[in-house]
Write an enzyme that holds these catalytic residues in place. Structure first.
Site, PDB file in Angstrom:
ATOM      1  N   PHE A 155      77.963  66.737 -40.459  1.00  0.00           N
ATOM      2  CA  PHE A 155      77.505  66.134 -41.718  1.00  0.00           C
ATOM      3  C   PHE A 155      75.978  66.029 -41.688  1.00  0.00           C
ATOM      4  CE2 PHE A 155      76.735  62.395 -44.456  1.00  0.00           C
ATOM      5  CZ  PHE A 155      77.368  62.840 -45.602  1.00  0.00           C
ATOM      6  N   LYS A 193      84.367  55.930 -47.218  1.00  0.00           N
ATOM      7  CA  LYS A 193      85.307  56.986 -47.578  1.00  0.00           C
ATOM      8  C   LYS A 193      86.728  56.413 -47.398  1.00  0.00           C
ATOM      9  CE  LYS A 193      81.321  59.195 -47.336  1.00  0.00           C
ATOM     10  NZ  LYS A 193      80.828  59.689 -46.091  1.00  0.00           N
TER      11      LYS A 193
END
Ligand SMILES: *Cc1c(COP(=O)(O)O)cnc(C)c1O
Length: 481
Positions: A124, A258
């Site tokens: 990421f 998330k």
């Protein structure tokens, strides 16, 4: 007659969806120099910019907000979260942090140093940032299939074992502090990693004496894909699958925004008491004392409850089903989307959708802007703007894929909203022949330009120039990194 599918929740509180006219949106986006990050949210009808921190909490999570224990040390909300993480993920030790990147900062302060190498499946961007900031190198060992939208693979997030073993063979183990598995693989489009792949990566790690860590932001969505796609897991519960996934790792970093279904928060999970002790010092310096780490007690309580809810099959089925619902509608309209559909977002292939606009004119950005003007929908460009310039040559980097990502917030929008998004995209698709030119940059920051870039429309251009730019694009595409 078979009863139709229904969502496993109903609505207790509602929020108005802002509506506007095309004329208003044309003016607003121009005032924002065609940068969707600059729009205030009251000018956005359906916001698909990100699934991070944008989910809707449940009544039980809100109840935890009221039950929050705000004691500086040893709060009951902390213990609730600690017990939940141990029960669900199997980690005895844990540190709360204010979000996922903070967990990376604390963990990597212990593990990663100058000259190190961290192999993984498409790190990421903040993860890569924290590795490179320490003058270490993030090596991407994702399988090649991940980067080809035309091939089907049930686990496009997988690590390539040959690429990984090569890194492990060619470098001394002192230089490789960890192998990082990101579940699901965000960069590859929310694509899952199989249990078999995690097992094999863990075995390779053991063989070479390198610990495996998990970037766990969307671990529950990954578990769902294992249950429905991988042989031998159909009859296992999501909770059993989650425990097995984490059994292959020494620890994890988590962005709770998330699959924690909270608006802010993160944590580190660990097996080793020694690593926990070292990380605790950094947590205190950067985040806060080890029983709150930058989170309010009430937020830790809400996160504990959110983690339990996202491990429910019925929740995951509606969540991932909604993403697939949007993907299928777009496919029906002939719109080119990445397949298989990922867990949290649909990726639209802008080069295929707007074939007349060269990549150097920011094709995906044009598609995102046109979608906003069409219906007030905010997606995000995953293409040449995001890919930024090469730090050495300062030339534009041309990524293979030029995409618009439509990320779906958890439990926020209905399938009617998704249908609206699909029809809006179809309307843009239907006028693709009219869309011949994109943008030029009038201002950009030296790094991370996509957040603040200012653009201008290219109104006219002669045919010769456009042919030349097409050829140029072909050449640069071949040089793509
Ligand atoms: C969001 C995310 C992060 C960073 O977390 P933040 O909470 O935004 O700081 C790290 N890794 C992955 C895979 C993510 O999706």
């Amino acid at each position: 007659m078979e009863l139709p599918y229904i969502e496993p929740f109903k609505t207790k509180m509602v929020e108005n969806v802002p509506v506007s006219t095309k004329e208003q949106r044309k003016q607003w986006i121009e005032e924002c120099q065609f940068n969707l990050f600059k729009l205030s949210s009251d000018k956005v009808t359906i916001d698909l910019l990100t699934d991070s921190g944008t989910g809707a909490m449940s009544d039980k999570q809100w109840a935890e907000i009221m039950l929050g224990d705000e004691s500086y040390a040893g709060s009951l909300s902390y213990h609730k979260l600690k017990d939940t993480i141990e029960e669900l993920l199997g980690f005895e030790y844990f540190l709360p942090t204010h979000q996922g990147r903070a967990a990376e900062n604390v963990l990597f302060s212990v593990l990663v140093k100058d000259g190190d190498i961290v192999p993984g499946n498409s790190h990421f961007d903040t993860t890569k940032g924290h590795i490179e900031f320490r003058k270490a190198k993030a090596v991407d060992v994702t399988i090649d299939e991940a980067f080809d939208t035309s091939v089907y693979h049930p686990f496009k997030g997988n690590l390539d074992l040959n690429k990984l073993e090569k890194v492990l063979q060619e470098n001394p183990k002192e230089k490789i502090p960890l192998i990082l598995i990101t579940i699901t693989n965000n960069t590859a489009g929310g694509q899952p990693v199989s249990m078999q792949n995690m097992r094999e990566v863990s075995a390779l790690g053991k063989k070479y004496g390198v610990p495996v860590f998990i970037d766990a932001a969307r671990y529950a969505e990954n578990a769902y894909f294992i249950k429905v796609r991988e042989d031998g897991y159909a009859d296992k519960s999501i909770k059993e699958i989650i425990l097995e996934m984490f059994s292959y790792a020494e620890g994890c970093t988590m962005s709770s925004k998330k699959d924690g279904i909270v608006n802010i928060g993160g944590f580190i999970g660990l097996r080793s008491q020694e690593t926990f002790r070292q990380a605790s010092t950094f947590n205190i310096i950067y985040e806060g004392f080890i029983t709150y780490g930058g989170m309010a007690g009430r937020d830790m309580g809400a996160l504990a409850q959110g983690l339990r809810e996202s491990a429910e099959f019925s929740y995951l089925e509606s969540r991932i089903g909604q993403v697939a619902f949007l993907g299928s509608k777009l496919k029906e309209f002939g719109i080119p989307v990445q397949e298989p559909f990922g867990g949290h977002a649909i990726f639209v292939d802008a080069k295929k959708m707007l074939p007349n606009v060269p990549q150097k004119e920011y094709t995906a950005q044009l598609l995102a802007v046109e979608l906003y003007i069409e219906a007030g929908i905010r997606g995000v460009e995953i293409g040449i703007l995001l890919a930024d310039r090469d730090p050495e040559t300062r030339e534009n980097r041309y990524p293979k894929l030029e995409m618009v990502r439509l990320a779906i917030p958890r439990r926020v929008y209905s399938n009617n909203h998704m249908e609206y998004v699909a029809v809006a995209l179809k309307n843009v698709f239907d006028r693709r022949e009219e869309l011949k030119s994109g943008f030029t940059i009038i201002w950009e920051a030296p790094i991370m330009r996509h957040f603040t870039v200012e653009l201008e429309r290219i109104e006219k251009k002669d045919l010769l120039f456009s042919n030349q730019s097409k050829n140029l694009e072909l050449v640069t595409n071949e040089l793509e990194v």
